[in-house]
Design a protein around this motif. Structure first.
Motif, PDB file in Angstrom:
ATOM      1  N   ASP A   1       0.866  -1.174   0.000  1.00  0.00           N
ATOM      2  CA  ASP A   1       0.000   0.000   0.000  1.00  0.00           C
ATOM      3  C   ASP A   1       0.906   1.227   0.000  1.00  0.00           C
ATOM      4  OD1 ASP A   1       1.014   0.039   2.560  1.00  0.00           O
ATOM      5  OD2 ASP A   1      -0.863  -0.515   3.531  1.00  0.00           O
ATOM      6  N   SER A   2       0.329   2.403   0.117  1.00  0.00           N
ATOM      7  CA  SER A   2       1.133   3.624   0.055  1.00  0.00           C
ATOM      8  C   SER A   2       2.162   3.667   1.181  1.00  0.00           C
ATOM      9  CB  SER A   2       0.221   4.855   0.116  1.00  0.00           C
ATOM     10  OG  SER A   2      -0.588   4.822   1.283  1.00  0.00           O
TER      11      SER A   2
ATOM     12  N   THR B   1      -4.572   2.971  -4.408  1.00  0.00           N
ATOM     13  CA  THR B   1      -3.204   3.348  -4.059  1.00  0.00           C
ATOM     14  C   THR B   1      -2.445   3.854  -5.273  1.00  0.00           C
ATOM     15  OG1 THR B   1      -3.117   1.746  -2.242  1.00  0.00           O
ATOM     16  CG2 THR B   1      -1.009   2.520  -3.116  1.00  0.00           C
TER      17      THR B   1
END
Length: 504
Positions: free
Chosen positions: A186-187, A216
């Protein structure tokens, strides 16, 4: 006279405590005394990783096969030698025209699923839209295609994009059934990864098989320079209708992401149960992701089924029922006798306040135009109140705190305070709809015991789900868990209760 480098493409070399295979050698100066050696990793830690070493900076030693030491295999039945030979055979890519379905995964493939694998192998670059109906195993078909491509050495680098709520399910399905490991990013995971690698290292090249949320990556500007420098063997986009660009495609972030990835991958698989929203242009954009030359400009180009027939597979349950057998059972709709209930006086009071709030929005003076722009929030309160008092009370409380902190003079505050007071007197267990639900459960013979029918109840909000689960468990003296994930459409289960999922 320039020195001759004792290296050649195809040789194995040792550099930086790892073994590499030489792919290409270029002179790095005009005199021809220094070289740039392009290699690919052979050792387990660097396998598949490409690098370039400069002879003036790195010590490169050739691996002499004459110095290979033979070690006797003392294992029982020569197990180590057999494992080594088996590992070497498994690394050899398959080259047959037909798919090898033996040991493909932990499931029994059905004929219509095998067709998807064969259709993919017929293409030089497998690019396919799987648009089967819900429940026909599109994820299974993706796993079958990926497994076959891996066997053929054509799916070393895999990127899977899906909705955030489907990440865990998709990841578990490919691992449990096909032993395909996907690293979930994820980010925050990408940011942490960038802190652990050199500045000039591309974070999308660290792991070869990755699953990421569409939300994302759809901020293409944030990761564009990394994505443009990354090549994938296969890109899979689940729920592909979300990247079709139903609105203005030039402003649709998910569509721009999909177009970028389609140019950076050899194979692409799109899955969706709703590929067509009634607009030829939107569906044409989905097909153009697979092959831009099929429909160059969906806004102006007319096309028919023959133009795109090789790019999609769309089957319904009735089409494959004879192949699926008992796995697709017949559905019977039994209408309930009583489906309405009279609202209580407390519910009428809360509903009246909601109506006053709506009326105030429509008659508000021009200086409160910003409040009138929040009509979607007010309609959201209607929906939440019709779902459960607990759900509406949660949003009202958050909204009230926000307005009191940002705009204490907002004319919305008195109405919200009155609504909050009215909602405190309400509970899901006291609502007429809950008592109607209990009556309907009893009519179908559901009492919470082990042999009673399994029941699926839909709600739309997490707070409603929590309240409904606790209420049913208390009514039928059942145990339940208080742990919930704060995202919509999450399924929970109660012992002896069945499955409860979100949407009223």
């Amino acid at each position: 006279m320039p020195n001759i480098l004792p290296l050649a493409p195809g040789m194995r070399v040792l550099c930086r405590d790892a073994e590499w295979l030489v792919q290409r050698i270029n002179a790095s100066n005009d005199a021809g005394t220094k070289y740039a050696v392009q290699v690919v990793g052979v050792d387990e830690l660097v396998r598949g990783h490409q690098a370039i070493f400069l002879t003036q900076l790195d010590q490169i030693e050739s691996v002499d096969p004459r110095k290979t030491r033979l070690i006797a295999d003392n294992s029982n039945g020569f197990r180590r030698s057999k494992l080594f030979l088996e590992a070497q055979l498994r690394q050899m890519p398959a080259a047959g025209e037909e798919a090898d379905l033996e040991g493909l995964g932990a499931f029994d493939p059905m004929p219509f699923q095998i067709i998807a694998v064969k259709r993919s192998l017929e293409q030089l670059r497998p690019r396919l839209l799987l648009a089967d109906a819900v429940g026909l195993g599109k994820t299974i078909q993706v796993g079958m295609i990926l497994t076959e491509l891996i066997r053929r050495g054509r799916a070393n680098r895999i990127l899977v994009l899906t909705k955030k709520s489907m990440l865990t399910q998709f990841q578990a399905e490919l691992w449990n059934r096909f032993s395909i490991p996907l690293v979930r990013l994820d980010s925050q995971g990408i940011a942490k990864l960038r802190l652990q690698i050199p500045t000039n290292k591309n974070p999308f090249e660290v792991y070869h098989r990755v699953i990421i949320s569409i939300d994302t990556l759809k901020d293409v500007g944030r990761y564009r320079h990394f994505l443009e420098d990354t090549r994938w063997d296969v890109v899979v986009i689940d729920e592909a209708h979300n990247v079709a660009g139903a609105s203005i495609p030039e402003n649709h972030q998910a569509h721009k992401l999909a177009r970028l990835l389609s140019r950076r991958t050899d194979s692409m698989l799109l899955t969706t149960a709703t590929p067509h929203n009634g607009k030829r242009e939107t569906f044409g954009r989905l097909i153009s992701l697979l092959d831009p030359s099929a429909i160059p400009d969906p806004r102006y180009r007319e096309y028919d089924a023959d133009d795109i027939r090789g790019f999609y597979l769309m089957r319904f349950k009735e089409d494959v029922r004879h192949q699926a057998g008992l796995q697709l059972t017949e559905r019977f709709v039994v209408p309930l006798q009583e489906t309405t209930a009279e609202a209580t006086s407390a519910e009428e009071t809360a509903y009246r306040i909601l109506g006053e709030l709506r009326q105030a929005i429509q008659t508000q003076k021009e200086e409160y135009s910003e409040w009138r722009n929040q009509r979607l929030i007010q309609y959201g309160l209607y929906k939440q109140f019709l779902s459960s008092p607990e759900s509406c009370a949660s949003t009202v409380s958050k909204r009230l705190k926000k307005l009191q902190a940002e705009n204490p003079q907002s004319p919305e505050i008195p109405y919200l305070k009155g609504l909050e007071t009215a909602l405190r007197k309400l509970a899901l267990t006291d609502s007429s709809r809950f008592h109607l639900l209990l009556k309907q459960l009893q009519e179908i013979g559901w009492n919470g015991q082990e042999r009673c029918p399994r029941v699926l109840i839909f709600t739309e909000y997490v707070e409603t789900q929590k309240a409904l689960t606790a209420a049913i468990a208390q009514t039928f003296n059942l145990k339940h868990s208080d742990k919930f994930e704060d995202q919509p459409h999450q399924a929970i289960s109660l012992p002896l209760v069945g499955l409860f999922q979100m949407c009223i």
